[in-house]
Design a protein around this motif. Sequence first.
Motif, short mmCIF file in Angstrom:
data_model
loop_
_atom_site.label_atom_id
_atom_site.label_comp_id
_atom_site.label_asym_id
_atom_site.label_seq_id
_atom_site.Cartn_x
_atom_site.Cartn_y
_atom_site.Cartn_z
N CYS A 511 22.30 -26.31 19.93
CA CYS A 511 22.48 -26.49 21.38
C CYS A 511 22.28 -27.95 21.78
O CYS A 511 23.00 -28.47 22.64
CB CYS A 511 21.51 -25.60 22.14
SG CYS A 511 21.85 -23.84 21.98
N ARG A 512 21.30 -28.61 21.18
CA ARG A 512 21.08 -30.02 21.48
C ARG A 512 22.30 -30.86 21.15
O ARG A 512 22.72 -31.72 21.95
CB ARG A 512 19.87 -30.51 20.67
CG ARG A 512 19.56 -31.99 20.82
CD ARG A 512 18.77 -32.47 19.61
NE ARG A 512 19.55 -32.34 18.38
CZ ARG A 512 19.04 -32.47 17.16
NH1 ARG A 512 17.74 -32.70 17.01
NH2 ARG A 512 19.81 -32.37 16.10
N ASP A 513 22.91 -30.62 20.00
CA ASP A 513 24.09 -31.39 19.60
C ASP A 513 25.29 -31.07 20.49
O ASP A 513 26.10 -31.95 20.79
CB ASP A 513 24.42 -31.11 18.13
CG ASP A 513 23.40 -31.71 17.19
OD1 ASP A 513 22.47 -32.37 17.68
OD2 ASP A 513 23.51 -31.49 15.97
N LYS A 514 25.44 -29.81 20.89
CA LYS A 514 26.54 -29.46 21.79
C LYS A 514 26.38 -30.12 23.15
O LYS A 514 27.36 -30.55 23.77
CB LYS A 514 26.62 -27.94 21.95
CG LYS A 514 27.00 -27.19 20.69
CD LYS A 514 28.41 -27.52 20.25
CE LYS A 514 29.46 -26.94 21.13
NZ LYS A 514 30.84 -27.15 20.62
N LEU A 515 25.14 -30.23 23.63
CA LEU A 515 24.90 -30.93 24.89
C LEU A 515 25.21 -32.41 24.76
O LEU A 515 25.74 -33.04 25.68
CB LEU A 515 23.44 -30.73 25.32
CG LEU A 515 23.08 -29.33 25.83
CD1 LEU A 515 21.57 -29.20 26.00
CD2 LEU A 515 23.78 -29.04 27.15
N LEU A 516 24.89 -32.98 23.61
CA LEU A 516 25.22 -34.39 23.38
C LEU A 516 26.73 -34.59 23.37
O LEU A 516 27.23 -35.60 23.88
CB LEU A 516 24.60 -34.85 22.06
CG LEU A 516 24.89 -36.31 21.66
CD1 LEU A 516 24.35 -37.26 22.72
CD2 LEU A 516 24.28 -36.62 20.30
N LEU A 520 28.91 -37.15 25.68
CA LEU A 520 29.89 -38.09 25.13
C LEU A 520 31.25 -37.92 25.80
O LEU A 520 31.95 -38.89 26.08
CB LEU A 520 30.02 -37.88 23.61
CG LEU A 520 28.82 -38.30 22.77
CD1 LEU A 520 29.04 -37.91 21.31
CD2 LEU A 520 28.58 -39.79 22.88
N ILE A 521 31.63 -36.66 26.06
CA ILE A 521 32.91 -36.41 26.72
C ILE A 521 32.90 -36.99 28.13
O ILE A 521 33.87 -37.60 28.59
CB ILE A 521 33.20 -34.90 26.74
CG1 ILE A 521 33.45 -34.38 25.32
CG2 ILE A 521 34.41 -34.58 27.62
CD1 ILE A 521 33.55 -32.88 25.23
N CYS A 528 39.34 -34.15 21.53
CA CYS A 528 39.06 -32.75 21.31
C CYS A 528 40.26 -32.09 20.62
O CYS A 528 41.31 -32.70 20.41
CB CYS A 528 38.76 -32.04 22.63
SG CYS A 528 40.14 -32.04 23.78
N SER A 529 40.10 -30.82 20.29
CA SER A 529 41.16 -30.11 19.56
C SER A 529 42.42 -29.96 20.41
O SER A 529 43.54 -30.02 19.89
CB SER A 529 40.65 -28.74 19.12
OG SER A 529 40.23 -27.98 20.24
#
Length: 724
Positions: A511-516, A520-521, A528-529
């Motif tokens: 979750c921490r990395d997804k929030l990061l 960034l976005i 993104c894909s």
Amino acid sequence: MDKLLTCEHCKKSFCSSSNVKRHIRKFHPGIIDPVKVKIQINMARCPLCEHTSSKSQLIDHIESSHNIKIEEETLKFDSFEDFEVWKENIERTTKSSFFKNGGSYFGKNCTTSKFECNRSGMYKSVSKGERHVKHQGSIKINSHCPAGIKLTQKGRECEVQYIKTHVGHENDLGKLFLSKSDRNMIASKLASKVPMDAILDEIRDNLGSGNLERIDLLTRKDLYNIQRAKRLNSTGIRHKSKAISLEAWVNEVKNTGCVLLYKPQSQFLDTYPTLKEEDFMLIIMNEEQYEILKEYSLDCICVDSTHGLNAYGFELHSLLVLNELRESFPCCFCISNRSDEEAMKVFFSVVRDKLDYTIEPRVFMSDMADYYYDAWTAIMEKADSRLYCTWHVDRTWRENLSKISSKETQSIIYKQLRTMMQETNEKIFKRMLESVLTSISNQPETKTFYDYFMKNYSNNTNNWAYCYRVQNGLTTNMHIEQMHRSIKYLFLDGKHTKRLDKAITAITKFCRDKLLEQLLIMNKGRLCSKISSIRTRHKISESLNFEDIVSVGGGWQVVSTSTEYYIHEENNACKCNLMCSNCGICLHRYSCSCLDSTIKWNMCKHIHLLGRYLKTFSADGEHVNTDVLYEPETETKAHVLGESSFATESPLNRICPPSMKDPFIASKKQVHDMLLHTESLLEKCKTVSQLDVIKNALRPIETTLNALECKKECIDPDEEYMLT
């Protein structure tokens, strides 16, 4: 030394007293009472013959029978620390290792400890036969090596009786463990987050500088063993007891409010009486997840579960949404031992209480189990459309086609089902469905599959047919499956952990990395894909011709070799980030009747073709020839620029003296200055490690220059100038 038990009557050796008694009852009946038999313990076997005796007698036996002189030495040390330093030096120089087998003997005035050679002892396999024995075999020699250390401590002083001679084995580095100091040194580097590759490179770069030592044979497996033994990779473990560690984590994060519900086993909650006393449930959602759920919950809600994150059989239930870039984001997690409607009602009730309102999503996607959606509709609002995962539908069809005996008939029916599912026109789909049902109902061998299909799919076609999910932008639950793979293989090293606290730590890190990624976005942008697929389809559209586009009514028609596709304008005011920079249109501007646009919600190649076609028109509506939009620079202009002496003069010519205008001379002076600076650094070095840094930097210079000299004849003159 392992205990060795012998039969007094025949001197046969055994590993336990029960084996000795069983042997006596079988082979010596009536001779001796097995209950009163005296079993000889701590017998030592000679490594050179079958002789067994006590350790002191074994040394005499080796000297008298095998003519081997056993060397012994007596030493004294001022402290136990001095003894440890001596012991480690002895083990390093003799390529041996001594370990303490058993506890110490505490006398009135002294403490006695015995250290034996690590090669002594009997090999006892605990294997179940599921794996092969390791190639190098056991370090035990199935006998007793006389070498050892007897330590007597009187206060701080230490007296050592050291038997030097090893018998029955060679002192092999491969049979040794890493020394305590080497393990501590490696552990400190791992704790400092030094990469394993860097540790291995540093040790292997020094290989060959002296005598070969055990640390020179360091492998990645050794690093993992040290990491596990020192618990350097177990940041989530707060106590060796799994239950206490999990309770400690819950208490630690209680003030943050991320734990919405925690029900341990052997407890009962009055607020949720449907949960039994033996049930376990943990629901996690932090504030950032809460904000994202509020923002995107009205579009698509995905719910699914995965197992294998712990050893208790608890499943991880995840609730995800799709952001503006059509990427999944986990908003809430539920870890529970139950996967039924009542448990999911508790899960969704806790989420609703956190939001203070009910969610009414446009699309709800889950697997084919009904308890997710039934629990959702009981707690939240009913979704506009409920979708099955296409991959799950396809898998169940393939599994149940085995009800048909003929392989050829299976293939024909499967192709019919897939074609029917992918049909985007509702009227055509209904005709195809009626035709398929009639076909399989009239054949005796397909009657069983017909009954299965009628029971599970005929009455809920809006959940799996493509014609009912046009422009939903969600076809499968691959978003959830990708998240589960990330948790397992990135944060759990591809292993199924046995501890729930480690699994929770992996989830929170994910979750921490997804929030990061979200930050960034928002601040830097990211490929993104969806953007990647837009670029890919634009390149594909470049192979299509403008002649295939025909203006029809309020839209356009793209003629293909097999069919015709229709494009309509949907939203000309959207200014989202999902835009093709070449065409100047976003994903929401047009819709096409092809599967790529209607089902997968991509900007298909036909829309890119239309965008390129419309871009060739000027503002007044006249068609512009794109082949002559840009004129190449003329040779005259280039020649005029070349006549200026200032334009051709390089910056080096203007700032350097005449002697430095040659690039080779300038570069040579720069290298000379660097060498002088290195000499000054050499004077400042005070340790061997500092000298090694300079040594490692200078070592490859001469060999590289020699290699360039050898290849000089094969190098092109221009390339040689670049190399110099």
